[in-house]
Structure formats: structure tokens, C-alpha cells
Design an enzyme around this catalytic site. Structure first.
Site, PDB file in Angstrom:
ATOM      1  N   GLY A  12       0.813  -1.225   0.000  1.00 32.21           N
ATOM      2  CA  GLY A  12       0.000   0.000   0.000  1.00 32.21           C
ATOM      3  C   GLY A  12       0.838   1.263   0.000  1.00 32.21           C
ATOM      4  N   LEU A  79      -0.052  -1.774   8.937  1.00 32.93           N
ATOM      5  CA  LEU A  79      -0.661  -0.847   7.979  1.00 32.93           C
ATOM      6  C   LEU A  79      -1.646  -1.561   7.060  1.00 32.93           C
ATOM      7  CD1 LEU A  79       2.623   1.004   6.918  1.00 32.93           C
ATOM      8  CD2 LEU A  79       1.231   1.349   8.964  1.00 32.93           C
ATOM      9  N   ALA A  81      -4.881  -3.289   5.672  1.00 35.68           N
ATOM     10  CA  ALA A  81      -6.322  -3.159   5.958  1.00 35.68           C
ATOM     11  C   ALA A  81      -7.082  -3.019   4.651  1.00 35.68           C
ATOM     12  CB  ALA A  81      -6.583  -1.909   6.808  1.00 35.68           C
ATOM     13  N   THR A 126      -7.165   5.905  12.436  1.00 34.29           N
ATOM     14  CA  THR A 126      -7.540   6.866  11.392  1.00 34.29           C
ATOM     15  C   THR A 126      -8.497   7.944  11.891  1.00 34.29           C
ATOM     16  OG1 THR A 126      -8.933   7.053   9.403  1.00 34.29           O
ATOM     17  CG2 THR A 126      -9.270   5.125  10.730  1.00 34.29           C
ATOM     18  N   GLU A 128     -11.024   8.769  10.461  1.00 34.10           N
ATOM     19  CA  GLU A 128     -12.402   8.332  10.188  1.00 34.10           C
ATOM     20  C   GLU A 128     -13.096   7.875  11.468  1.00 34.10           C
ATOM     21  OE1 GLU A 128     -14.364   8.326   7.389  1.00 34.10           O
ATOM     22  OE2 GLU A 128     -12.819   9.436   6.324  1.00 34.10           O
ATOM     23  N   TYR A 154     -15.745   0.998   7.700  1.00 34.29           N
ATOM     24  CA  TYR A 154     -14.296   1.144   7.838  1.00 34.29           C
ATOM     25  C   TYR A 154     -13.951   1.806   9.168  1.00 34.29           C
ATOM     26  CZ  TYR A 154      -9.721   3.353   7.116  1.00 34.29           C
ATOM     27  OH  TYR A 154      -8.433   3.801   7.269  1.00 34.29           O
ATOM     28  N   LYS A 158     -11.924   0.118  12.281  1.00 37.94           N
ATOM     29  CA  LYS A 158     -10.680   0.743  12.755  1.00 37.94           C
ATOM     30  C   LYS A 158     -10.761   1.066  14.245  1.00 37.94           C
ATOM     31  CE  LYS A 158      -7.495   1.237   9.514  1.00 37.94           C
ATOM     32  NZ  LYS A 158      -6.105   0.758   9.681  1.00 37.94           N
ATOM     33  N   ARG A 189      -0.542   7.164  -3.767  1.00 37.68           N
ATOM     34  CA  ARG A 189      -1.946   6.991  -3.409  1.00 37.68           C
ATOM     35  C   ARG A 189      -2.663   6.183  -4.484  1.00 37.68           C
ATOM     36  NH1 ARG A 189      -4.716   6.383   1.008  1.00 37.68           N
ATOM     37  NH2 ARG A 189      -5.765   8.229   1.789  1.00 37.68           N
TER      38      ARG A 189
HETATM   39  P1  GDP Z   1     -11.563   9.264   2.860  1.00 37.82           P
HETATM   40  O1  GDP Z   1     -11.552  10.604   3.527  1.00 37.82           O
HETATM   41  O2  GDP Z   1     -10.696   8.258   3.528  1.00 37.82           O
HETATM   42  O3  GDP Z   1     -12.917   8.764   2.584  1.00 37.82           O
HETATM   43  O4  GDP Z   1     -10.805   9.532   1.445  1.00 37.82           O
HETATM   44  P2  GDP Z   1     -11.354   9.657  -0.046  1.00 37.82           P
HETATM   45  O5  GDP Z   1     -10.245  10.272  -0.827  1.00 37.82           O
HETATM   46  O6  GDP Z   1     -11.867   8.347  -0.539  1.00 37.82           O
HETATM   47  O7  GDP Z   1     -12.582  10.655   0.066  1.00 37.82           O
HETATM   48  C1  GDP Z   1     -12.421  11.978   0.488  1.00 37.82           C
HETATM   49  C2  GDP Z   1     -13.706  12.746   0.264  1.00 37.82           C
HETATM   50  O8  GDP Z   1     -13.920  12.899  -1.126  1.00 37.82           O
HETATM   51  C3  GDP Z   1     -14.973  12.051   0.783  1.00 37.82           C
HETATM   52  O9  GDP Z   1     -15.775  13.019   1.396  1.00 37.82           O
HETATM   53  C4  GDP Z   1     -15.645  11.528  -0.474  1.00 37.82           C
HETATM   54  O10 GDP Z   1     -17.064  11.384  -0.368  1.00 37.82           O
HETATM   55  C5  GDP Z   1     -15.284  12.626  -1.437  1.00 37.82           C
HETATM   56  N1  GDP Z   1     -15.391  12.261  -2.860  1.00 37.82           N
HETATM   57  C6  GDP Z   1     -16.053  12.946  -3.817  1.00 37.82           C
HETATM   58  N2  GDP Z   1     -15.956  12.324  -4.985  1.00 37.82           N
HETATM   59  C7  GDP Z   1     -15.202  11.216  -4.791  1.00 37.82           C
HETATM   60  C8  GDP Z   1     -14.764  10.169  -5.662  1.00 37.82           C
HETATM   61  O11 GDP Z   1     -15.065  10.144  -6.850  1.00 37.82           O
HETATM   62  N3  GDP Z   1     -13.987   9.211  -5.093  1.00 37.82           N
HETATM   63  C9  GDP Z   1     -13.648   9.236  -3.764  1.00 37.82           C
HETATM   64  N4  GDP Z   1     -12.862   8.260  -3.261  1.00 37.82           N
HETATM   65  N5  GDP Z   1     -14.071  10.199  -2.939  1.00 37.82           N
HETATM   66  C10 GDP Z   1     -14.837  11.184  -3.431  1.00 37.82           C
END
Ligand code: GDP
Length: 328
Positions: A12, A79, A81, A126, A128, A154, A158, A189
Site C-alpha cells: 500500500g 498498515l 487493511a 484513522t 475516520e 471502515y 478501525k 496513493r
Molecule cells: P476518505 O476521507 O478516507 O474517505 O478519502 P477519499 O479520498 O476516498 O474521500 C475523500 C472525500 O472525497 C470524501 O468526502 C468523499 O465522499 C469525497 N469524494 C467525492 N468524490 C469522490 C470520488 O469520486 N472518489 C472518492 N474516493 N471520494 C470522493
């Protein structure tokens, strides 16, 4: 004698950054990799020839015991998951098994094999776990004492990992701690995260290979830092006299729209709106609106510093993805 580190999640983002860091520091590094013909194996062997791979699985306790017996590590970084919030809604049980129960499998494997109680264990917790709700967020951002309110399978899994790590520390006197890391991004990433999806899309649009990027909600705010800076923090946590949990964050939160602004400007596009479409498929059953972390304790007690700021992070990722397009 070289110090020995065992990393789960070596394939990862953070596993890669951490392997580079520990190699520079002179560690002998072992990485746990899953199963037969794992497609990522060759990539890891090429990129990190100094990492010795051990086959094991977070959901298979006996394989972890064998891994610990084989390498007898000084430091363990857990790390590995199922790490994607969106995916965890689709597969909540697997997420619970790996992201949650996998942690107790690791801790038990250590307890069964480390009779001197010497191993130092890092658990990847995290932001989250805080859930982005207002009532539990102090003005300066979430800190180590903020109450948890996870809003995804998730986050819930966690949180189990977080508490079981604390429980083993208190029950058995293990040197076990959690780093509560806010979003950290970079050139490693995965494309399933919004930051990399954007920078990859921007580079492809610039190269004429893609017309637009499809995204979900654009208003959520995240505290985005650079993963290379965060693995340094993980290592620092395990070098302290006493095990303690720490938040790593930047103390700044930005919307996805702000990320889009900087990313598109980096390729000379001032208005990204014609290039972004919203698609409900990328929206989540429960959204985390606003994650902001307060890294004061880590800065003060660990001397942790960040080298890359928010615009620097976005630009670094866009430039990396542009280069990938040019090299193709
Ligand atoms: P997270 O904070 O671990 O969920 O990281 P992400 O990068 O997956 O998402 C960050 C934020 O971007 C969240 O609020 C998602 O709902 C928003 N988001 C908006 N559009 C997208 C998309 O197309 N892909 C992802 N992964 N997140 C999105």
C-alpha cells in the site's frame, strides 16, 4: 545488530513510504504479502529489493505466528487493511474481518511469540474514527482525547483495532500504540481516493486522453497531508520511552473544490467546472463532512514536522501524474 521491522500493508501507499524511510535508517525490513501469485509481488520486489517478503494473511492467525517466528522483529507496523471508506459500505463483513479482527490476530501473534515482551507495535488508526461530526470536534480540530463517532464500516472496524491495541497495552504491558492519522496522500496513493483520482484525471485531460472527471460530493473538507511526512511520525512514535497514541494532521482543512482549483491551475486551466461531472455513484450512504486534526501533541512531544504543505502536495501529485502520462 541491525534493527528489524515487519510491515503489513507493504503493497500500500504507506508501506512503500515507510520501507524507503526504514531502509535509509539502516533497518532490515520484512513485508507481509498475501497469498499465491499476488499481482503486486513483482512490483514490490522490483521497487524494494531490500524488503524480504513473507507470505501471511491478517485473517490467518497461524500464518502470522509463523511470520513472527521467522523474522523476530523489533518493530511492527500494522498498515494492512481494507482501507477505502466507500468500499467498506459494499463489503462491511470483509472490512470487519481484516481491518478490525486482523489487529487482534497481530497482537495475539506477538503475545504468543514474544516471550520477552520486547516488540514495539504500531497500529494504523484513522481520523475516520471521529466521523467529522460537529459536537465532538474542538475548535482547533480533533485531538487524542476527542470522542469517537465513526460513520462507515471502515471507521467502525478501525475503532475496534484502536481499542484492542490500547487494551493489549493495558492488559499485558505491551509496547503497543496507535497513530491516529488524518488523510495523507502523495504519488503512491491509489486511484480510488479522491486526491489521486483528480490528479490522474487532470494529467490525462492535459494529455488529451480523458475529457472529464466524474466525482461525488465536492464540499466535504479534509485535513490532507503528505504521506512521506506521516511515516516519519509513525517511526518517531515507536522511538519514545513510553507507548502513547498520537494524532498526525496538518491543522488545516480544505474542500475537494479547493483541491480541484490548485490541481487544474497547475496545468494552466483556471476553471475546472467544464471538466468535472458529478455522479451519485461516488456519493456515500453517510458522508464525513469535515475532518480537521490538531497535531499539537505530536509536534510538541515527538518533534514531528511536516515538509510539504497543501498546495505543495497537490502540485507534487499533478507533476508526478503528468510525468507518467509523458512517459507512456
Ligand atoms: P476518505 O476521507 O478516507 O474517505 O478519502 P477519499 O479520498 O476516498 O474521500 C475523500 C472525500 O472525497 C470524501 O468526502 C468523499 O465522499 C469525497 N469524494 C467525492 N468524490 C469522490 C470520488 O469520486 N472518489 C472518492 N474516493 N471520494 C470522493
Amino acid at each position: 545488530m541491525k534493527k528489524k521491522a515487519l510491515i503489513t500493508g507493504i503493497t500500500g501507499q504507506d508501506g512503500g513510504h515507510l520501507a524507503q524511510l526504514l531502509h535509509k535508517k539502516g533497518y532490515k525490513i520484512y513485508g507481509i504479502i498475501r497469498g499465491q501469485s499476488n499481482p503486486k509481488r513483482e512490483q514490490i520486489e522490483n521497487e524494494f529489493p531490500y524488503v524480504e517478503l513473507i507470505e501471511a494473511d491478517l485473517i490467518d492467525q497461524s500464518s502470522l505466528v509463523r511470520a513472527f517466528q521467522a523474522c523476530k522483529p523489533d518493530e511492527v507496523y500494522n498498515l494492512g487493511a481494507i482501507s477505502h471508506v466507500g468500499y467498506s459500505f459494499k463489503d462491511p463483513q470483509i472490512t470487519a474481518e481484516i481491518t478490525g479482527k486482523g489487529v487482534v490476530n497481530m497482537l495475539e501473534a506477538i503475545r504468543l511469540t514474544d516471550s520477552d515482551n520486547k516488540v514495539r507495535f504500531y497500529q494504523a488508526s484513522t481520523s475516520e474514527m471521529f466521523g467529522g461530526t460537529d459536537y465532538n470536534r474542538p475548535k482547533k480540530g480533533y485531538n487524542e482525547d476527542s470522542p469517537f463517532h465513526p460513520r462507515s464500516p471502515y471507521g467502525v472496524a478501525k475503532l475496534y483495532g484502536h481499542w484492542i491495541t490500547k487494551n493489549y497495552r493495558e492488559s499485558y504491558g505491551m509496547y503497543a500504540l496507535s497513530g491516529i492519522l488524518f488523510n495523507h496522500e502523495g504519488e503512491r496513493r491509489g486511484i480510488e481516493f479522491v486526491t489521486r483520482k483528480i490528479t490522474d484525471g487532470v494529467a490525462k485531460i492535459k494529455a488529451g486522453k480523458q475529457k472529464f472527471i466524474e466525482l461525488g460530493d465536492l464540499w466535504p473538507k479534509r485535513d490532507w497531508g503528505y504521506a512521506g511526512d506521516y511515516v516519519e511520525g509513525m517511526w518517531l512514535m515507536l522511538q519514545q520511552d513510553k507507548p502513547k497514541d498520537y494524532v498526525l494532521a496538518t491543522g488545516e482543512a480544505h474542500t475537494i473544490e479547493e483541491f480541484l482549483d490548485i490541481a487544474f491551475r497547475e496545468v494552466g486551466i483556471n476553471d475546472w467546472r467544464p471538466y468535472v461531472k458529478q455522479n451519485p455513484a461516488f456519493m456515500r450512504p453517510a458522508e464525513v463532512d469535515y475532518l480537521l486534526g490538531d497535531p499539537s501533541r505530536a509536534e510538541k512531544e515527538l518533534g514531528w514536522e511536516r515538509k510539504v504543505d497543501f498546495p505543495g502536495l497537490v502540485k507534487l501529485m499533478v507533476q508526478h501524474d503528468l510525468k507518467l502520462q509523458l512517459d507512456k
